[in-house]
Design a protein around this motif. Sequence first.
Motif: not given
Length: 264
Positions: A14-24
Motif C-alpha cells: 500500500a505504501a508503494a501504491r501511495l508513493q506511485g499515486t503521489k508521483r503520478g
Amino acid sequence: MAVDPRVLTALPIAAARLQGTKRGVVSDPLAEKLLAGQTQLLQGVNTGYMAVRMKLGDELCLSQHKNGTTQVVSLGAGMDSRAFRLNLPGTRFFEVDMQALFQLKQPLVADTPLRVESRHKVVGVIGEMDLGAALKAQGFDPSKPTTWLMEGLLPYLTVSATHNMAADVGALSAPGSALWGDGFSKTSVDRGMDFHGVPFESGFDDYDVMFRKVGFDDSKAYNMDGVTLDRYSGSVNINPRYVVIPERARGREMCVMVRAFKTR
C-alpha cells in the motif's frame, strides 16, 4: 495478540501504491487509507515495480471484464483495492486471505463505496484451506469464467502448496478464465530471499508449464525485466523477447510473472 507477519507485508505494498499515486505513476485513491497510518513504510519502497504489478492486475481485470468475465478472485488479496476503484459493473469480487488481514483491512474500507456488484471476504490460508469449498460458500460459480489474481502471493507458498493451489485454480476455472501472478526463479529463492523479514518459501522456473498442466492452454512466463510501464499512456508494455521457458530460467536469478488463459 501478535499479528501474523505475513499480514503485515501487505502494508508496504500500500505504501508503494501511495508513493506511485503521489508521483503520478499510478492512481490508487485508497492507498493512504490502506497504509493504516504506517507512514514510516513510505521510505525506500519499490514504487516502480509495485506500480507495474498493480497495472498488470488492473489491465487483466478490465480486459477480461470487457470480454464478459464478471468473477474475480484475488488470492492472498492483502490490501487489494480493485473492488473499490476499478469500474467493473456486474462483477462479484472475491478476496481470499487470513482472518487477521481482514480484521486490519475492513475498518479501513468500511465507508468506501464499491465499484463492483459485490465483494466477498473468503477467510483461509492458501495451501491449507479447501479453496473450492470456501469460494463456493461465498457464492462463487465455477461454471463461469474467472479472473484470478496472485499478486505477491506465489513466493510465500511452499512447493506443494503452489502445486495444490494451481490444481484448485485449474479445476475451478471455466473456459474464458485467465490468471496473473508474480514470483521468482528457483535459484533466486534458494539463495535466500525475504520481504520485510518474512522469508520466501519457493521459486519456480516453470510457472508457465505448471498452469498449462491444469488447463490454461495459453500460458506464458516472462522475465520482469521486460515488463515496463509506459510513462505517457500508463499502460503496461510486455516485451515478447523476455518470454521465459524453464531452460532459460534454470540457474538464473530473476523476477518472473506468469499470465495464462483457458481458451477451451
